[in-house]
Scaffold this motif. Structure first.
Motif, PDB file in Angstrom:
ATOM      1  N   ASP A  49       2.617   8.440   6.759  1.00 39.91           N
ATOM      2  CA  ASP A  49       2.041   7.722   5.472  1.00 39.91           C
ATOM      3  C   ASP A  49       2.119   6.183   5.843  1.00 39.91           C
ATOM      4  O   ASP A  49       1.057   5.453   5.168  1.00 39.91           O
ATOM      5  CB  ASP A  49       2.572   8.320   4.169  1.00 39.91           C
ATOM      6  CG  ASP A  49       2.122   9.576   3.818  1.00 39.91           C
ATOM      7  OD1 ASP A  49       1.243  10.183   4.491  1.00 39.91           O
ATOM      8  OD2 ASP A  49       2.836  10.179   3.002  1.00 39.91           O
ATOM      9  N   ARG A 101       0.892  -1.313   0.011  1.00 37.12           N
ATOM     10  CA  ARG A 101      -0.090  -0.243  -0.106  1.00 37.12           C
ATOM     11  C   ARG A 101       0.851   1.288  -0.049  1.00 37.12           C
ATOM     12  O   ARG A 101       0.455   2.323  -0.751  1.00 37.12           O
ATOM     13  CB  ARG A 101      -0.926  -0.105   1.341  1.00 37.12           C
ATOM     14  CG  ARG A 101      -1.947  -0.857   1.577  1.00 37.12           C
ATOM     15  CD  ARG A 101      -2.942  -0.682   2.428  1.00 37.12           C
ATOM     16  NE  ARG A 101      -3.626  -1.649   2.544  1.00 37.12           N
ATOM     17  CZ  ARG A 101      -4.017  -2.465   3.585  1.00 37.12           C
ATOM     18  NH1 ARG A 101      -3.112  -2.299   4.726  1.00 37.12           N
ATOM     19  NH2 ARG A 101      -4.906  -3.490   3.696  1.00 37.12           N
ATOM     20  N   GLY A 149      -0.515   5.217   8.082  1.00 42.87           N
ATOM     21  CA  GLY A 149      -1.694   5.340   7.394  1.00 42.87           C
ATOM     22  C   GLY A 149      -1.965   3.847   6.532  1.00 42.87           C
ATOM     23  O   GLY A 149      -3.221   3.414   6.577  1.00 42.87           O
ATOM     24  N   ALA A 150      -0.672   3.745   5.832  1.00 43.52           N
ATOM     25  CA  ALA A 150      -1.136   2.219   4.879  1.00 43.52           C
ATOM     26  C   ALA A 150      -1.170   1.169   5.848  1.00 43.52           C
ATOM     27  O   ALA A 150      -2.105   0.143   5.666  1.00 43.52           O
ATOM     28  CB  ALA A 150       0.179   2.270   4.406  1.00 43.52           C
ATOM     29  N   ARG A 196      -5.131   2.464   4.922  1.00 43.89           N
ATOM     30  CA  ARG A 196      -5.569   3.697   3.947  1.00 43.89           C
ATOM     31  C   ARG A 196      -4.579   3.447   2.828  1.00 43.89           C
ATOM     32  O   ARG A 196      -3.437   3.227   2.859  1.00 43.89           O
ATOM     33  CB  ARG A 196      -5.265   5.031   4.550  1.00 43.89           C
ATOM     34  CG  ARG A 196      -6.009   5.254   5.795  1.00 43.89           C
ATOM     35  CD  ARG A 196      -5.759   6.446   6.751  1.00 43.89           C
ATOM     36  NE  ARG A 196      -6.428   6.332   7.910  1.00 43.89           N
ATOM     37  CZ  ARG A 196      -5.906   6.886   9.023  1.00 43.89           C
ATOM     38  NH1 ARG A 196      -4.982   7.506   9.040  1.00 43.89           N
ATOM     39  NH2 ARG A 196      -6.540   6.658  10.274  1.00 43.89           N
ATOM     40  N   ARG A 197      -4.954   4.028   1.362  1.00 46.59           N
ATOM     41  CA  ARG A 197      -4.119   3.724   0.466  1.00 46.59           C
ATOM     42  C   ARG A 197      -3.942   5.251  -0.172  1.00 46.59           C
ATOM     43  O   ARG A 197      -4.311   6.203   0.465  1.00 46.59           O
ATOM     44  CB  ARG A 197      -5.050   3.252  -0.832  1.00 46.59           C
ATOM     45  CG  ARG A 197      -5.150   1.745  -0.415  1.00 46.59           C
ATOM     46  CD  ARG A 197      -6.001   1.136  -1.602  1.00 46.59           C
ATOM     47  NE  ARG A 197      -6.180  -0.194  -1.337  1.00 46.59           N
ATOM     48  CZ  ARG A 197      -5.057  -1.125  -1.489  1.00 46.59           C
ATOM     49  NH1 ARG A 197      -4.082  -0.850  -1.844  1.00 46.59           N
ATOM     50  NH2 ARG A 197      -5.547  -2.371  -1.263  1.00 46.59           N
ATOM     51  N   SER A 205      -6.071   8.876  -0.272  1.00 46.94           N
ATOM     52  CA  SER A 205      -7.358   8.805   0.701  1.00 46.94           C
ATOM     53  C   SER A 205      -7.522   9.991   1.439  1.00 46.94           C
ATOM     54  O   SER A 205      -6.672  10.678   2.025  1.00 46.94           O
ATOM     55  CB  SER A 205      -7.144   7.693   1.675  1.00 46.94           C
ATOM     56  OG  SER A 205      -8.265   7.534   2.547  1.00 46.94           O
ATOM     57  N   SER A 206      -8.753  10.682   1.478  1.00 48.14           N
ATOM     58  CA  SER A 206      -9.209  11.754   2.205  1.00 48.14           C
ATOM     59  C   SER A 206      -8.779  11.787   3.556  1.00 48.14           C
ATOM     60  O   SER A 206      -8.617  12.643   4.061  1.00 48.14           O
ATOM     61  CB  SER A 206     -10.467  11.980   1.861  1.00 48.14           C
ATOM     62  OG  SER A 206     -11.541  11.162   2.384  1.00 48.14           O
ATOM     63  N   ARG A 207      -8.694  10.255   3.986  1.00 53.75           N
ATOM     64  CA  ARG A 207      -8.554  10.180   5.634  1.00 53.75           C
ATOM     65  C   ARG A 207      -6.881  10.463   5.929  1.00 53.75           C
ATOM     66  O   ARG A 207      -6.812  10.688   7.182  1.00 53.75           O
ATOM     67  CB  ARG A 207      -8.872   8.773   6.015  1.00 53.75           C
ATOM     68  CG  ARG A 207     -10.170   8.264   5.811  1.00 53.75           C
ATOM     69  CD  ARG A 207     -10.654   6.911   6.150  1.00 53.75           C
ATOM     70  NE  ARG A 207     -10.210   6.996   7.794  1.00 53.75           N
ATOM     71  CZ  ARG A 207     -10.278   5.671   8.390  1.00 53.75           C
ATOM     72  NH1 ARG A 207     -10.628   4.600   7.466  1.00 53.75           N
ATOM     73  NH2 ARG A 207      -9.892   5.580   9.584  1.00 53.75           N
ATOM     74  N   ASN A 208      -6.182  10.756   4.979  1.00 59.93           N
ATOM     75  CA  ASN A 208      -4.729  10.955   5.216  1.00 59.93           C
ATOM     76  C   ASN A 208      -4.355  12.264   5.555  1.00 59.93           C
ATOM     77  O   ASN A 208      -3.420  12.892   5.782  1.00 59.93           O
ATOM     78  CB  ASN A 208      -4.016  10.415   3.935  1.00 59.93           C
ATOM     79  CG  ASN A 208      -3.712   8.731   4.080  1.00 59.93           C
ATOM     80  OD1 ASN A 208      -3.755   8.331   5.115  1.00 59.93           O
ATOM     81  ND2 ASN A 208      -3.443   8.284   2.959  1.00 59.93           N
ATOM     82  N   LYS A 267      -2.842   0.967   8.645  1.00 63.56           N
ATOM     83  CA  LYS A 267      -4.405   1.220   8.915  1.00 63.56           C
ATOM     84  C   LYS A 267      -5.310   0.986   7.709  1.00 63.56           C
ATOM     85  O   LYS A 267      -6.557   1.155   8.203  1.00 63.56           O
ATOM     86  CB  LYS A 267      -4.698   2.600   9.701  1.00 63.56           C
ATOM     87  CG  LYS A 267      -3.877   2.607  10.922  1.00 63.56           C
ATOM     88  CD  LYS A 267      -4.165   4.138  11.534  1.00 63.56           C
ATOM     89  CE  LYS A 267      -3.571   4.080  13.010  1.00 63.56           C
ATOM     90  NZ  LYS A 267      -3.729   5.606  13.295  1.00 63.56           N
TER      91      LYS A 267
END
Length: 299
Positions: free
Chosen positions: A225, A37, A228-229, A233-234, A237-240, A231
């Protein structure tokens, strides 16, 4: 002015020199999904496969509190569930206040015995997990006894990561004693002549917690980052977005998150894609009750 040697800078003919994140792993870890990711033409991961006994080495601060060699590093931590990552850090001489820890999953304990051992006849389907009271403490094989001394430099990995666990399993395969391991580690070093039994989680063998840790002093966008990956998230992603706004608050210590790729060893021998470098062999089943326990409970 950026040069071709600057992380993330553009080199000749528009080429990009990727930033490198150093990831310290432990036996049984399977970060391949996280690495896939995270990796792009601008970012890559260099694995450093360590033993459990050296898992805190990369967190020891260098001069002025910097990371060793000034490199961005993240790594796995594994601790007993009757303790805490903070206690593990403190016992290694690392101030827990200097470290971010994100908890990802739990691992069940299993016991490995030889096919000729008395406990190999335990019927898991009929009687459930093996109680720890059935184990003779005098027969216990501690992998720490067979592990090499941790390297002085956290970037120097042992030639054969997990040799302590591997040796303990080889000994019990002869019918001598038993060894209690996290389920993922038992699968990693499994043998056809070794029976793996799930253990009841109690005060004797409560299981293990697993997470990622890094020094607060070297928190960065690159580190955030990767977390986040992990967790799920790619890139893009807006979650980042909040990671860019408040990187120091993105992963507070002790926060429990479910992570992908929890406790399944990946294909043997692959390090570039993020799996452990040591050979992974699926644990064999022999007779009744030879199945290993679950690799990890995600919460």
């Amino acid at each position: 002015m950026p040069t071709a040697d600057t992380p993330g800078a553009s080199g000749p003919a528009g080429s990009t020199v990727p930033e490198t994140l150093f990831l310290s792993t432990i036996p049984g870890a399977s970060p391949s999904k996280w690495v896939e990711r995270f990796t792009s033409r601008e970012r890559r991961v260099q694995l450093v496969n360590h033993d459990d006994g050296a898992q805190v080495a990369f967190l020891a601060p260098g001069p002025g509190g910097s990371a060793p060699r000034g490199l961005p590093q993240v790594g796995y931590l594994r601790w007993r569930l009757d303790s805490s990552p903070e206690a593990l850090l403190g016992a290694a001489g690392v101030d827990p206040e200097d470290v971010h820890v994100v908890r990802f999953y739990e691992e069940d304990p299993v016991v490995c015995v030889g096919q000729d051992h008395l406990l190999a006849a335990w019927d898991v389907e009929a009687d459930g997990p093996l109680p720890a009271s059935e184990l003779d403490p005098s027969e216990a094989m501690d992998p720490v006894r067979f592990a090499p001394e941790p390297p002085a430099d956290p970037l120097d990995a042992p030639e054969l990561p997990g040799s302590g666990e591997r040796t303990a399993v080889e000994i019990v395969a002869t019918g001598a004693g038993h060894v209690v391991l996290p389920a993922s580690v038992a699968r990693m070093f499994g043998r056809r002549d070794v029976v793996v039994l799930p253990l009841t989680r109690d005060t004797t063998h409560p299981g293990w917690g697993v997470g990622l840790a890094w020094l607060r002093a070297v928190d960065s966008q690159l580190v955030q980052d990767f977390i986040g990956a992990a967790k799920g998230r790619r890139p893009g992603s807006s979650r980042n977005d909040h990671l860019r706004d408040a990187p120091s608050e993105a992963a507070p210590a002790g926060r429990v998150r479910a992570g992908a790729g929890a406790a399944r060893p990946g294909p043997p021998g692959k390090t570039a894609s993020g799996t452990q470098g040591a050979r992974s062999v699926k644990g064999a089943r022999s007779g009744k009750g030879a199945r290993g326990g679950r690799g990890g409970r995600r919460r």
